[in-house]
Design an enzyme around this catalytic site. Structure first.
Site, mmCIF file in Angstrom:
data_model
loop_
_atom_site.group_PDB
_atom_site.id
_atom_site.type_symbol
_atom_site.label_atom_id
_atom_site.label_comp_id
_atom_site.label_asym_id
_atom_site.label_seq_id
_atom_site.Cartn_x
_atom_site.Cartn_y
_atom_site.Cartn_z
ATOM 1 N N GLY A 125 0.944 -1.051 -0.242
ATOM 2 C CA GLY A 125 0.168 0.389 0.312
ATOM 3 C C GLY A 125 0.571 0.890 0.118
ATOM 4 O O GLY A 125 1.523 1.349 0.998
ATOM 5 N N GLY A 192 24.126 -5.639 20.110
ATOM 6 C CA GLY A 192 23.339 -4.743 20.450
ATOM 7 C C GLY A 192 22.880 -5.935 22.159
ATOM 8 O O GLY A 192 21.930 -6.969 21.694
ATOM 9 N N ALA A 193 22.930 -5.362 22.807
ATOM 10 C CA ALA A 193 22.436 -6.241 24.556
ATOM 11 C C ALA A 193 21.168 -5.455 24.795
ATOM 12 O O ALA A 193 20.944 -5.202 25.933
ATOM 13 C CB ALA A 193 23.510 -6.024 25.608
ATOM 14 N N VAL A 195 16.461 -5.445 24.516
ATOM 15 C CA VAL A 195 15.627 -6.387 25.160
ATOM 16 C C VAL A 195 15.904 -7.442 23.510
ATOM 17 O O VAL A 195 16.068 -9.088 23.911
ATOM 18 C CB VAL A 195 14.169 -5.868 24.790
ATOM 19 C CG1 VAL A 195 13.184 -6.945 24.162
ATOM 20 C CG2 VAL A 195 14.151 -4.542 26.078
ATOM 21 N N ILE A 196 15.872 -7.353 22.288
ATOM 22 C CA ILE A 196 15.723 -7.635 21.376
ATOM 23 C C ILE A 196 17.413 -9.486 21.400
ATOM 24 O O ILE A 196 17.275 -10.315 21.083
ATOM 25 C CB ILE A 196 15.313 -7.466 19.910
ATOM 26 C CG1 ILE A 196 14.247 -6.945 19.781
ATOM 27 C CG2 ILE A 196 15.726 -8.426 18.916
ATOM 28 C CD1 ILE A 196 14.039 -6.450 18.392
ATOM 29 N N GLU A 215 27.609 -4.706 23.734
ATOM 30 C CA GLU A 215 26.705 -3.103 24.298
ATOM 31 C C GLU A 215 27.537 -2.434 23.847
ATOM 32 O O GLU A 215 28.772 -2.089 24.763
ATOM 33 C CB GLU A 215 25.992 -3.619 25.537
ATOM 34 C CG GLU A 215 24.786 -2.917 25.278
ATOM 35 C CD GLU A 215 24.953 -1.943 24.276
ATOM 36 O OE1 GLU A 215 24.058 -2.424 24.368
ATOM 37 O OE2 GLU A 215 24.480 -0.732 23.864
ATOM 38 N N GLY A 282 18.752 -2.275 16.755
ATOM 39 C CA GLY A 282 16.889 -1.165 16.897
ATOM 40 C C GLY A 282 15.862 -2.016 16.109
ATOM 41 O O GLY A 282 17.162 -2.637 15.459
ATOM 42 N N HIS A 456 -3.132 -17.121 48.097
ATOM 43 C CA HIS A 456 -1.365 -17.696 48.887
ATOM 44 C C HIS A 456 -1.210 -19.378 48.297
ATOM 45 O O HIS A 456 -3.086 -20.144 48.310
ATOM 46 C CB HIS A 456 -1.387 -17.997 50.428
ATOM 47 C CG HIS A 456 -0.100 -18.674 50.975
ATOM 48 N ND1 HIS A 456 0.673 -18.337 50.876
ATOM 49 C CD2 HIS A 456 0.109 -20.057 52.098
ATOM 50 C CE1 HIS A 456 2.089 -19.339 51.656
ATOM 51 N NE2 HIS A 456 1.182 -20.276 51.936
HETATM 52 P P1 FAD Z 1 4.668 -4.947 12.463
HETATM 53 O O1 FAD Z 1 4.348 -5.855 13.590
HETATM 54 O O2 FAD Z 1 5.684 -4.402 12.400
HETATM 55 O O3 FAD Z 1 3.306 -4.909 11.616
HETATM 56 C C1 FAD Z 1 3.656 -3.928 10.020
HETATM 57 C C2 FAD Z 1 3.232 -4.526 8.466
HETATM 58 O O4 FAD Z 1 3.347 -3.625 7.561
HETATM 59 C C3 FAD Z 1 4.184 -6.046 8.741
HETATM 60 O O5 FAD Z 1 2.800 -7.010 8.163
HETATM 61 C C4 FAD Z 1 5.244 -5.460 7.087
HETATM 62 O O6 FAD Z 1 5.011 -6.376 6.319
HETATM 63 C C5 FAD Z 1 3.129 -4.353 6.472
HETATM 64 N N1 FAD Z 1 4.205 -3.759 5.701
HETATM 65 C C6 FAD Z 1 5.455 -3.109 5.478
HETATM 66 N N2 FAD Z 1 5.004 -1.712 4.846
HETATM 67 C C7 FAD Z 1 3.690 -1.832 4.273
HETATM 68 C C8 FAD Z 1 3.173 -1.715 3.302
HETATM 69 N N3 FAD Z 1 3.911 -0.046 2.675
HETATM 70 N N4 FAD Z 1 2.358 -2.273 2.549
HETATM 71 C C9 FAD Z 1 1.472 -3.095 2.837
HETATM 72 N N5 FAD Z 1 2.300 -3.942 4.129
HETATM 73 C C10 FAD Z 1 2.614 -2.613 4.637
HETATM 74 N N6 FAD Z 1 7.073 -6.334 21.663
HETATM 75 C C11 FAD Z 1 6.381 -6.836 22.524
HETATM 76 O O7 FAD Z 1 5.548 -5.987 22.593
HETATM 77 N N7 FAD Z 1 6.300 -8.102 23.382
HETATM 78 C C12 FAD Z 1 7.502 -9.280 22.756
HETATM 79 O O8 FAD Z 1 7.733 -9.877 23.552
HETATM 80 C C13 FAD Z 1 8.660 -8.565 22.140
HETATM 81 N N8 FAD Z 1 9.226 -9.226 21.640
HETATM 82 C C14 FAD Z 1 9.396 -9.528 20.158
HETATM 83 C C15 FAD Z 1 10.967 -10.032 19.852
HETATM 84 C C16 FAD Z 1 11.545 -10.022 18.746
HETATM 85 C C17 FAD Z 1 12.618 -10.839 17.831
HETATM 86 C C18 FAD Z 1 11.309 -8.926 17.694
HETATM 87 C C19 FAD Z 1 12.172 -8.390 16.129
HETATM 88 C C20 FAD Z 1 10.304 -7.120 18.034
HETATM 89 C C21 FAD Z 1 9.947 -7.983 19.308
HETATM 90 N N9 FAD Z 1 8.719 -7.128 20.093
HETATM 91 C C22 FAD Z 1 7.893 -6.975 21.041
HETATM 92 C C23 FAD Z 1 8.568 -5.623 19.308
HETATM 93 C C24 FAD Z 1 6.802 -6.395 18.394
HETATM 94 O O9 FAD Z 1 6.927 -6.950 17.406
HETATM 95 C C25 FAD Z 1 6.619 -4.321 17.312
HETATM 96 O O10 FAD Z 1 6.394 -3.668 18.350
HETATM 97 C C26 FAD Z 1 4.977 -4.982 16.865
HETATM 98 O O11 FAD Z 1 5.362 -5.847 15.565
HETATM 99 C C27 FAD Z 1 5.165 -3.996 16.177
HETATM 100 O O12 FAD Z 1 3.423 -3.763 15.315
HETATM 101 P P2 FAD Z 1 3.037 -3.477 14.366
HETATM 102 O O13 FAD Z 1 2.007 -3.403 13.793
HETATM 103 O O14 FAD Z 1 3.243 -1.553 14.549
HETATM 104 O O15 FAD Z 1 4.627 -3.041 13.383
#
Ligand code: FAD
Length: 481
Positions: A125, A192-193, A195-196, A215, A282, A456
């Protein structure tokens, strides 16, 4: 893929937790909604859920759970009198289990979309102007333009790339590939230390890798409360994670089946030879090609979409939510709440988000979770504070389950007793923090927590006791003289 109409009330770009929830809530509110998402699985098929389901929280948590079990069987079962011989690792089955969980959750969203009559489009999109979105279908490359009164941008984020360690996804990999390795690396480095990096390090460490975290910051987990961070550092190094702080990577190159990494710290230059290097420095917003230049969508200098406190972008009727903005932390539950909030705004309802009490969790073992302000931030402001700390080992439940590491720390305003921050390290911290979030959402005082009966034996008694400890009246701690 659903039938595409030419106009909608709302078009959502991105079906991660922010976007798919926004689409569901819009449809619940009677708005004709389309959601376009470009994620493809390894077979090239659509896979809704964004990073969260495909390459983030869910795959990470699935592997954390599998590796936690593996670790328990190896290192803890015998202390329970359970002797297990011949433990073998079937990594492809472990990864396969994770993939099945992804497929199930993906199908769940597909079904919810269908039941809410949401048009689901597998495509890219691009915002052309307020109300106009160009769709490029993934299956046949067909391009069309559809319109809507409102457009919600929820395109999420991708791993940050750094010039000194170019990703080849074989030896130098990002977090997506790190959740799909075919073999356990003998020697694994992580840049990078945060969360991820930490969660990934924990997974591979438990499967037997030697893990070295590099880190650049001098402080460990510098957004967490530093008392908790120090305890985490102590516990994780005890578990064998090699955490090198103040370590700036200057180059990383693939050699013959190894990666050579150079880094600098206060002692000078160092080099490492690794089997695999994960870059976890990040996440960057997916704003490249999200809007046509003539749409004139305002971005900040790092490419995040500029929004006000209600997720309105610089363009009328265009909103941005989730990882795409710097409003609040890059967390799935933050994006999800923004999805609900924006859908309700569009439907004429008010639902502001309380960004000051978004919980953060690090899914390591033991887990870390917190909400509100840290001790160091409050001391910097100079507000009078009181602190109550209760170690998990003083609860019967922690002793019975053999999970005695960690503590609950509650910080209150010394004059009003209002809870300003709760910080937990220990088993089930991710679940325990919900009580603190609820208490803070209801503006509870610590005395409210102290007078609340906790079942408890549970780990949640540590929350109760930490509230009592604020006045030195914890029941299961020796008196402090
Ligand atoms: P995203 O989940 O990134 O989704 C965006 C979607 O849009 C994707 O499917 C992408 O392909 C699509 N897209 C992008 N551009 C376009 C376009 N132009 N047209 C159509 N589609 C498009 N968060 C937590 O809260 N708890 C956790 O434990 C946690 N663990 C994590 C572990 C890892 C390894 C990682 C990498 C992240 C983690 N996170 C966690 C972070 C969390 O995944 C993100 O904060 C969250 O997914 C963000 O949601 P979002 O909907 O903004 O974007």
């Amino acid at each position: 893929m659903s039938k595409i109409d030419s106009s909608y009330d709302v078009i959502v770009i991105g079906a991660g937790p922010a976007g798919y929830v926004a689409a569901i809530r819009c449809a619940q509110l009677g708005l004709k909604t389309a959601c376009v998402d470009n994620w493809s699985n390894r077979l090239g098929q659509p896979s809704l859920g964004g990073t969260y389901i495909n390459a983030g929280c869910i795959p990470s948590l699935s592997l954390l759970e599998s590796t936690r079990l593996y670790h328990i069987i190896h290192h803890e079962a015998s202390s329970h009198g359970i002797l297990v011989n011949d433990i073998k690792l079937d990594l492809s089955r472990m990864i396969g289990r994770k993939d099945e969980i992804i497929e199930n959750l993906n199908q769940q969203i597909v079904d919810i979309f269908a039941s809410n009559n949401i048009s689901c489009i597998h495509g890219h999109g691009r915002l052309m102007s307020p109300g106009q979105v160009e769709i490029t279908r993934i299956d046949n490359g067909e391009v069309s333009v559809i319109s809507a009164d409102h457009v919600i941008l929820a395109a999420g984020s991708k791993p940050t790339e750094i010039p000194c360690a170019q990703i080849d996804n074989e030896f130098i990999i990002d977090s997506n590939t790190a959740l799909n390795l075919k073999d356990v690396p003998k020697r694994l480095g992580i840049i990078g230390a945060g969360v991820i990096g930490f969660e990934l390090g924990g997974i591979w460490k438990r499967l037997g890798s030697e893990v070295i975290l590099l880190e650049a910051q001098e402080n460990f987990l510098n957004t967490a409360d530093q008392q908790i961070a120090k305890e985490a550092y102590r516990l994780y190094t005890q578990l064998g994670l090699d955490i090198r702080l103040g370590a700036r990577v200057t180059s990383a190159h693939k050699g013959s089946k190894k990666v050579s990494v150079e880094y600098q710290d206060t002692d000078g230059s160092h080099s490492l030879r690794l089997d695999t290097l994960i870059v976890a420095t990040g996440r960057d917003p997916n704003t490249e090609n999200l809007a046509a230049p003539e749409a004139d969508l305002l971005l900040d200098e790092n490419g995040f979409v500029h929004v006000d406190e209600n997720c309105n972008t610089s363009l009328p009727g265009v909103y941005a939510i989730g990882d795409l903005t710097l409003l609040g932390p890059m967390l799935a539950h933050k994006g999800l709440e923004e999805g609900v909030s924006v859908a309700e705004q569009i439907a004429g309802k008010e639902n502001p988000i309380n960004y000051s009490i978004i919980p953060s969790v690090i899914y390591t073992d033991p887990e870390i979770a917190w909400v509100g302000q840290t001790e160091q931030a409050l001391r910097a402001i100079g507000d009078p504070i009181k602190i109550g700390v209760f170690p998990l080992k003083a609860t019967g439940r922690a002793q019975a389950i053999g999970k005695t590491d960690g503590m609950v720390k509650i910080i209150t305003h010394a004059d009003t007793d209002v809870i300003l921050g709760v910080h937990i390290i220990g088993t089930n911290a991710s679940e325990l923090i919900a009580e603190a979030v609820l208490a803070m959402e209801f503006s509870a005082s610590a005395e409210d927590l102290a007078r609340t009966i906790h079942a408890h034996p549970t780990i949640s008694e540590a929350m109760h006791e930490a509230a009592l400890a604020l006045d030195n009246r914890a029941l299961h701690l020796p008196v402090k003289h």
